[in-house]
Scaffold this motif. Structure first.
Motif, PDB file in Angstrom:
ATOM      1  N   LEU A 291      40.745  45.572  78.598  1.00 15.75           N
ATOM      2  CA  LEU A 291      42.093  45.024  78.441  1.00 15.75           C
ATOM      3  C   LEU A 291      42.157  43.603  79.004  1.00 15.75           C
ATOM      4  CD1 LEU A 291      45.044  45.778  77.623  1.00 15.75           C
ATOM      5  CD2 LEU A 291      45.399  46.447  79.989  1.00 15.75           C
ATOM      6  N   PRO A 292      42.305  42.586  78.153  1.00 12.40           N
ATOM      7  CA  PRO A 292      42.462  41.226  78.674  1.00 12.40           C
ATOM      8  C   PRO A 292      43.837  41.061  79.314  1.00 12.40           C
ATOM      9  CG  PRO A 292      42.740  41.248  76.295  1.00 12.40           C
ATOM     10  CD  PRO A 292      42.372  42.645  76.692  1.00 12.40           C
ATOM     11  N   ASP A 293      43.951  40.229  80.330  1.00 10.55           N
ATOM     12  CA  ASP A 293      45.230  39.999  81.002  1.00 10.55           C
ATOM     13  C   ASP A 293      45.956  38.861  80.290  1.00 10.55           C
ATOM     14  OD1 ASP A 293      47.363  39.532  82.727  1.00 10.55           O
ATOM     15  OD2 ASP A 293      46.187  40.090  84.480  1.00 10.55           O
ATOM     16  N   PRO A 294      47.120  39.164  79.680  1.00  6.14           N
ATOM     17  CA  PRO A 294      47.830  38.109  78.922  1.00  6.14           C
ATOM     18  C   PRO A 294      48.427  37.008  79.814  1.00  6.14           C
ATOM     19  CG  PRO A 294      48.599  40.317  78.318  1.00  6.14           C
ATOM     20  CD  PRO A 294      47.813  40.450  79.564  1.00  6.14           C
ATOM     21  N   LEU A 295      48.693  37.315  81.086  1.00  6.85           N
ATOM     22  CA  LEU A 295      49.309  36.300  81.951  1.00  6.85           C
ATOM     23  C   LEU A 295      48.285  35.244  82.316  1.00  6.85           C
ATOM     24  CD1 LEU A 295      51.626  38.129  84.527  1.00  6.85           C
ATOM     25  CD2 LEU A 295      52.176  37.213  82.281  1.00  6.85           C
TER      26      LEU A 295
END
Length: 801
Positions: A291-295
């Motif tokens: 899961l990539p971190d969108p922030l």
């Protein structure tokens, strides 16, 4: 696949119906069952394989008869339809053979190794269809079993873990209930011993083989760990329904998902066990690495936020309380941040699409109005006027909400905005929710604007046909510059020549479509909305995050504070004595009740019953009656009788909360005051104290509970509507304050508007900084994708205001 079929909105509707108990909820346009029937039977429905197509057809037919189904039948239909929609999507968009890392989370739960078909079907009942759904299915609470204590130090009410040696174990069928099996274990540590009981309902547990197996599992000298809530009883302390695990040795590792740790507690539904959820989440947690971190990293660092994969792991199975707190803070921030970012982006998009002509904030008309005003504006009014006039100078439409306490002078502020529009060559409209309030505004504007030789008209449902035609004609030619009215303003026959400003009073009483319909009478007119119901800043940001908000937080000078007194059941005579004294001096009195007619279920006085009663208590006074079930003509007559002084007492429901302005009224008696919210009581109190005489508010409290008394004490100690609204919000929560059915509140999974106010402010600041850097958000593609996903889930595809 049909573009007209919104899959996520369908799933959202089904999920909400399940959450609300399968009551066939009412939406803005349709009932739930009508909406599902229309969507499933639309001609543009997708082309599906024959078995799915037949199920689809049957589901559509079943929703046509949904109102006649029992609750269990409705529950089954909703669950089946949720599965059907997911399977239909999968059949139309089969996953590619080689799945990219970022797509892994969108796989179905059947891909989780260790989760069987039965488990997948149970989880689907909760709307959990993909690995991502499971990861973002947050616990509603946590139980702390991490603290290991010796038996001697047990304290009732605490949750603990014990480690001890089995002294003896018995398993037997209850002599009173042949379907109940009891497991009884006595454990001992160096400080004492304790008896533990577990109960198993069902005939399979009465089987002799199963019982002997349990005896072997918990044989004497076996070391076990047990976690649970310490409870006292007639046989001493024990653990209530403990979780038990056998250890290979003293101090050995505890493998259980519930023993000796902080345990997640999840929302459940029938047929779904806590253990199934915990096991499934544990199977899904390794996928957080995908899961990539969108922030953006700099935003996370600026606000001390942990990364998203770590937050998800720790919210489900935290290492300790500190990491749980950090995880919750990050995930609460995300819920608030994406809401605020969506609202700000919506405002940016509207402003980019809508252009209006700048208005002139100064001129002879405004100067002349200031001269005819019989009073000076307060500093708060002057500040809000400046904010409005600055908006009107811009080439984009104003969209501002003005909050102000009862009597704070919002109307005069609105008139100044209207005059700025008129002197720039535009027409203006003021819409109020009731004829009483519209009439009051009309009289005020008439008194001021006729001195400036400006025409003002009133248009309501009671306006005669000839007068209505005249108003329509003068609007179309532009001769009429100011029109005040109710919902009658949004009728198709009402056509403006050049509408430049729309003012909406008590805007929360109108639906989104009604407000939009009035705006559509002009070409992107400026919009000023007003409310006399102050709401806390956190609620304002959540509900009106794409509006600019101004507050008139100061009352005009010379207003006497209203003496507010709480009276108990036996103190009614004090209220009647005060009423007699005030009426003897020529004053008038309101008596407000929560019901129109007597209720068999609630022991509350009704307006009709109290009206009859007070006529006997005060035989020398004229007692009027006002409630929402009366016709407009009857209401108007009752109000005019009271306003003209012919009626001394007016018995009413909360219909007097807004719009009845009688300066001679000095007493407000509220029956069953504990049944009202603080903000509503404050609004009612604002009906008195509008003249030069000392006024009184009497709160009759029928409840014996301390919390009810404490709530009412807030009102007796403060006259500040903003403070009272904040306290009401903290004591009752946002749903009760706003009215849960039509509050428009988004459905947060973790965040609390009461407890997480600081985090909401932080998220708003962060969202504003992101929008300031790039209005399109193209610089952060992951962030933009997550925003779109979150808004569809949080708000069902629509943004609130």
């Amino acid at each position: 696949m049909s573009a007209s079929l919104d899959w996520q909105r369908l799933q959202k509707a089904l999920a909400i119906e399940a959450d609300r108990g399968f009551g066939d909820m009412v939406g803005r346009e349709y009932r739930f069952s009508e909406y599902l029937y229309l969507q499933l039977s639309t001609p543009e429905r997708p082309e599906l394989p024959k078995p799915l197509s037949e199920r689809w057809q049957r589901a559509a037919e079943n929703f046509a008869t949904y109102p006649e189904l029992s609750i269990p039948q409705r529950r089954h239909l909703v669950a089946e339809t949720r599965r059907l929609i997911y399977q239909a999507q999968q059949s139309l968009n089969p996953p590619p053979v080689k799945i990219q890392q970022t797509k892994v989370l969108n796989q179905g739960l059947n891909t989780l190794s260790g989760l069987n078909k039965w488990g997948v079907e149970r989880l689907q009942k909760l709307g959990l269809l993909t690995i991502r759904d499971l990861l973002f299915y947050y616990p509603r609470d946590h139980i702390d079993y991490a603290r290991q204590v010796p038996i001697r130090e047990l304290v009732p009410g605490e949750t603990v873990t014990l480690v001890g040696t089995v002294r003896r174990c018995q398993v037997f069928t209850s002599p009173r209930n042949q379907k109940l099996t009891i497991l009884e274990i006595v454990i001992q540590d160096r400080t004492g011993q304790l008896k533990l009981n577990r109960f198993y309902a069902g005939t399979r547990f009465t089987n002799r083989g199963w019982q002997e197996q349990q005896k072997r599992l918990y044989a004497p000298q076996t070391i076990i760990a047990a976690s649970g809530l310490v409870k006292g009883g007639k046989y001493g302390l024990t653990l209530e329904d403990p979780d038990i695990e056998v250890l290979d040795q003293a101090g050995g590792n505890i493998e259980s998902l519930t023993i000796g740790r902080i345990v997640p507690v999840y929302p459940l539904t029938e047929g779904v066990s806590p253990d199934l959820i915990r096991k499934s989440v544990q199977l899904a947690l390794p996928y957080t690495e995908e899961l990539p971190d969108p922030l953006p990293l700099d935003l996370r660092q600026a606000h001390d936020l942990i990364d998203l994969p770590t937050a998800l792991k720790q919210i489900h199975f935290p290492d300790d309380h500190e990491t749980l707190s950090l995880a919750r803070r990050r995930l609460v921030f995300d819920e608030f941040f994406y809401l605020q970012l969506g609202l700000l982006r919506r405002r940016q998009q509207q402003q980019a699409a809508q252009k209006s002509n700048p208005l002139t904030p100064t001129g002879a008309l405004l100067e002349e109005f200031y001269q005819v005003l019989p009073f000076q504006l307060t500093q708060a009014q002057q500040r809000v006027v400046q904010e409005i006039l600055q908006d009107l100078e811009q080439p984009i439409p104003m969209n501002r909400l003005v909050q102000g306490d009862v009597g704070s002078g919002k109307t005069v502020v609105a008139v100044i905005a209207m005059l700025a529009a008129i002197q720039s060559g535009y027409q203006t409209a003021l819409m109020a929710p009731t004829e009483v309030l519209a009439e009051q505004h009309y009289q005020k504007l008439l008194a001021w604007l006729t001195q400036l030789h400006l025409p003002v008209e009133l248009l309501t449902g009671s306006t005669k046909a000839a007068k209505r035609r005249q108003i329509h004609s003068h609007l179309q030619t532009g001769e009429l510059t100011v029109l005040v009215g109710t919902h009658a303003l949004i009728q198709d026959a009402v056509e403006f020549n050049r509408l430049g400003l729309v003012v909406i009073d008590e805007q929360h009483r109108f639906g989104v479509e009604q407000r939009a319909k009035l705006q559509q009478k002009g070409v992107f007119p400026h919009v000023l909305t007003m409310t006399a119901t102050p709401i806390p800043r956190t609620l304002a940001l959540t509900l009106h995050g794409d509006l600019d908000v101004s507050q008139i937080d100061e009352l005009p000078p010379g207003r006497q504070p209203i003496q507010t007194t709480i009276l108990g059941r036996g103190e009614r005579q004090q209220a009647y004595d005060l009423i007699r004294r005030e009426v003897a001096q020529g004053r008038q009195v309101y008596v407000v009740l929560p019901l129109v007619e007597e209720s068999e279920k609630l022991d509350l006085k009704s307006a009709i019953e109290e009206h009859q009663h007070l006529q006997t208590v005060f035989p020398n006074f004229t007692v009027g009656l006002l409630h929402g079930k009366m016709s407009s003509v009857e209401k108007e007559a009752a109000i005019n009788e009271f306003r003209d002084g012919h009626t001394q007492l007016l018995v009413a429901t909360t219909v007097v909360e807004v719009g009845v302005d009688v300066p001679n009224a000095t007493v407000m008696l509220i029956e069953h005051a504990e049944r009202f919210g603080l903000s509503q009581l404050h609004q009612l109190r604002g009906r008195v104290g509008r003249g030069s005489h000392q006024s009184f508010c009497l709160l009759l409290n029928s409840s014996k509970s301390d919390p009810a008394r404490q709530r009412l004490n807030v009102l007796s100690q403060s006259q500040d509507g903003f403070f009272i609204a904040e306290m009401d919000f903290r004591l009752r929560g946002p749903g009760e304050v706003l009215g849960t059915r039509q509050s428009g509140l988004p459905d947060f999974a973790l965040a609390s508007l009461v407890e997480d106010q600081d985090c909401l402010e932080l998220a708003r600041t962060a969202a504003e900084s992101i929008i300031a850097k790039d209005k399109t958000l193209q610089a952060w593609p992951l962030l933009l994708a997550e925003l779109d996903t979150r808004h569809r889930q949080l708000l069902g595809g629509t943004i609130l205001t």
